[in-house]
Structures are given as C-alpha cells and as structure tokens.
Design a protein around this motif. Structure first.
Motif, PDB file in Angstrom:
ATOM      1  N   GLN A  98       0.796  -1.228  -0.062  1.00 36.47           N
ATOM      2  CA  GLN A  98       0.249   0.055   0.088  1.00 36.47           C
ATOM      3  C   GLN A  98       0.989   1.286   0.031  1.00 36.47           C
ATOM      4  O   GLN A  98       0.690   2.093  -0.689  1.00 36.47           O
ATOM      5  CB  GLN A  98      -1.064  -0.087   1.378  1.00 36.47           C
ATOM      6  CG  GLN A  98      -2.041   1.337   1.265  1.00 36.47           C
ATOM      7  CD  GLN A  98      -2.687   1.207   0.108  1.00 36.47           C
ATOM      8  OE1 GLN A  98      -3.601   0.257  -0.318  1.00 36.47           O
ATOM      9  NE2 GLN A  98      -2.717   2.584  -0.646  1.00 36.47           N
ATOM     10  N   SER A  99       1.917   1.284   0.744  1.00 32.49           N
ATOM     11  CA  SER A  99       2.993   2.485   1.025  1.00 32.49           C
ATOM     12  C   SER A  99       3.472   2.523  -0.646  1.00 32.49           C
ATOM     13  O   SER A  99       3.603   3.858  -0.995  1.00 32.49           O
ATOM     14  CB  SER A  99       4.090   2.068   1.916  1.00 32.49           C
ATOM     15  OG  SER A  99       4.928   3.107   1.508  1.00 32.49           O
ATOM     16  N   THR A 102       0.921   4.174  -2.986  1.00 37.27           N
ATOM     17  CA  THR A 102       0.895   5.381  -2.755  1.00 37.27           C
ATOM     18  C   THR A 102       1.880   6.405  -3.146  1.00 37.27           C
ATOM     19  O   THR A 102       1.444   7.366  -3.914  1.00 37.27           O
ATOM     20  CB  THR A 102       0.386   5.769  -0.912  1.00 37.27           C
ATOM     21  OG1 THR A 102      -0.573   5.025  -0.437  1.00 37.27           O
ATOM     22  CG2 THR A 102       0.270   7.375  -0.816  1.00 37.27           C
TER      23      THR A 102
END
Length: 168
Positions: A98-99, A102
C-alpha cells in the motif's frame, strides 16, 4: 523488499498519454519498441518484457477474445496492457504494498494531474481518462500494475458498472 520502479511508471504513463494509439497488435509492438521493450507477436498472443527495474519485468497483454468478438462491440483487437511497476517478495506485507502504491500514485498525479475517476468515498482514484488511452494504477496482493486501457473497452466497463450499480 518491494521491487518498484516509480520513475519507470511515470515514464510509461507519460509515453502512453502522448502515444497515437490505434489499439491494434502492430500499434502495441511499436509502442513497446519506442520504450525499448522486447515484444514478440505470435499466433498465441503478444509477450512483452519491459526495461523497468522490477523483479520479472513484464507486461500482460489482453486481446479481444472470441467471446468478446461475438458481441461485435470492439473493432480493435487490443483491450489493455498491464505493465508491472512493482512486485513484492513473498513475505511482503500489505502495508508495504500500500505504501508503494501511494508513492507511485502520487508520482503519476504529479505528471498526469488529479485522477478523473473517484472511489465510492469521493476521493480521487489513480485513474486518468485521456483521449486515446485510459490509464489507471491497480493493486493486488504483492503486485502493482499500470493499466493502459483501450477507451472503448473502458467505456463498456463503465457502462456495465453504471447499469448494474457496481462501484470500482
């Protein structure tokens, strides 16, 4: 560790946004050659090896299948290209994926502007509806892909989702 190529994702998105897509196999081969990728067109389909700095640098090619051809909705044979821009180790956590997602989405937004689609929450989604290509960033466990989608195909997906009240 997550293997990702943020600069490569931006380079691909920028090239796709500027490219004169006709959504044929030959047009895809030219796009790949312009980016320095290895592409081969065989009877079974198109295989692509990219030059992005990720483990197994590939792109998945989705062609107009016989089932779709029977619908007589698409006159082009290329539906979408999914370029792998990040790949996780088998032990990678979803938080790390997810990081990375992003970071890539932010870099694409800097290049392409704010997304033109929204999540059900109303937040902008990392998707851009351009004249000759629909670009979106997608994530599945351990893998992040940059989707280059035929606008006619995307329009059919959007219409189906609208008709059946399906959220992205």
């Amino acid at each position: 560790m997550m293997s990702s190529d943020v600069a490569g994702a931006v380079r691909v998105a920028r090239a796709a946004a500027r490219y004169e897509w006709t959504w044929t196999r030959a047009n895809l081969i030219r796009f790949c050659e312009n980016l320095g990728w290895e592409a081969s067109d065989t009877e079974d389909g198109v295989t692509v090896t990219t030059n992005l700095v990720v483990r197994k640098p590939t792109a998945m090619i989705y062609l107009d299948a016989a089932a779709l051809a029977d619908l007589e909705e698409f006159d082009q044979d290329l539906l979408e290209v999914v370029v792998i821009v990040a790949r996780a180790e088998s032990s990678e956590t979803s938080a790390a994926t997810q990081s990375c997602f992003t970071r890539i989405a932010a870099a694409l937004s800097t290049t392409l502007g704010p997304g033109t689609h929204s999540y059900p929450s109303g937040e902008p989604a990392p998707a851009w509806d351009l004249e000759k290509v629909f670009i979106r960033l997608g994530m599945v466990p351990g893998l992040i892909g940059l989707y280059l989608v035929n606008p006619a195909y995307q329009a059919s997906i959007d219409a189906f989702q609208d008709e059946h009240d399906i959220d992205d």
